[in-house]
Design an enzyme around this catalytic site. Sequence first.
Site, PDB file in Angstrom:
ATOM      1  N   GLY A   1       0.774  -1.272   0.174  1.00 16.01           N
ATOM      2  CA  GLY A   1       0.030  -0.217  -0.012  1.00 16.01           C
ATOM      3  C   GLY A   1       0.892   1.401   0.028  1.00 16.01           C
TER       4      GLY A   1
ATOM      5  CD  GLN B   1       3.355   5.811   2.591  1.00 14.07           C
ATOM      6  OE1 GLN B   1       2.000   5.539   1.899  1.00 14.07           O
ATOM      7  NE2 GLN B   1       4.178   5.311   3.295  1.00 14.07           N
TER       8      GLN B   1
ATOM      9  CB  CYS C   1       4.902   2.438   7.365  1.00 15.16           C
ATOM     10  SG  CYS C   1       4.440   3.976   6.665  1.00 15.16           S
ATOM     11  CG  LEU C   2       6.184   1.207   1.265  1.00 13.88           C
ATOM     12  CD1 LEU C   2       5.750   1.866   0.061  1.00 13.88           C
ATOM     13  CD2 LEU C   2       7.357   0.300   1.502  1.00 13.88           C
TER      14      LEU C   2
ATOM     15  CG  HIS D   1      -0.816   1.412   7.044  1.00 14.13           C
ATOM     16  ND1 HIS D   1      -0.112   1.105   8.098  1.00 14.13           N
ATOM     17  CD2 HIS D   1      -0.244   2.255   6.341  1.00 14.13           C
ATOM     18  CE1 HIS D   1       1.240   1.662   8.066  1.00 14.13           C
ATOM     19  NE2 HIS D   1       1.224   2.602   6.876  1.00 14.13           N
ATOM     20  CD  GLU D   2      -1.113   2.713   2.428  1.00 20.61           C
ATOM     21  OE1 GLU D   2      -0.742   3.867   2.421  1.00 20.61           O
ATOM     22  OE2 GLU D   2      -0.208   1.812   3.016  1.00 20.61           O
TER      23      GLU D   2
ATOM     24  CG  HIS E   1      -0.246   7.079   5.352  1.00 26.12           C
ATOM     25  ND1 HIS E   1       0.878   7.607   5.679  1.00 26.12           N
ATOM     26  CD2 HIS E   1       0.162   5.710   5.264  1.00 26.12           C
ATOM     27  CE1 HIS E   1       2.001   6.681   6.063  1.00 26.12           C
ATOM     28  NE2 HIS E   1       1.436   5.497   5.721  1.00 26.12           N
TER      29      HIS E   1
END
Length: 168
Positions: free
Chosen positions: A46, A51, A90-91, A132-133, A136
């Site tokens: 994701g 991000q 997380c990225l 999660h996304e 953000h």
Amino acid sequence: MAIRTIVKHPSEVLETVCSPITTFDQNLGILLDDMHETMIEADGVGIAAPQVGTAVRAAIVDFREGQDRIEMLNPELVLYEGSDTDIEGCLSFPGVYGEVERYDRIKIKAQERDGSWYELEAEGYEARAILHEMDHLDGILFTSKITKFITQEELDEMIRAQEEEEEI
């Protein structure tokens, strides 16, 4: 398509409440395609627009297991139930993992890249990734929800144990 730089914490854009998308045009399509390519390159499931440095309400989830990627523009959580605690990463936080509690079953309403609305129901890991996304897009970082941090070594051991269990 282009691979964009993933914004790492700390960065103001990661903690910004993103603006709604109001223009559904070629530039939005380019952003979504670039986000997807960036996520694949980083081996993620994701990614959200902040991000890649763009504070708009766009996010993608893609498990690449024979299903289409989920593009969520201006997503809204409309129903939720149950709860589950599992490990997340997380990225934007390389090497950081932790246990996070989230709803286990959800229903969202969101827009496609052409502006049309759709509804989607999800549960388990898919629901977790979507939530999660969506966090953000509201400037909420998963680290604020971690109840227990997990080291890379602990994560590797859990994955090894799970793989061994699946072989039996």
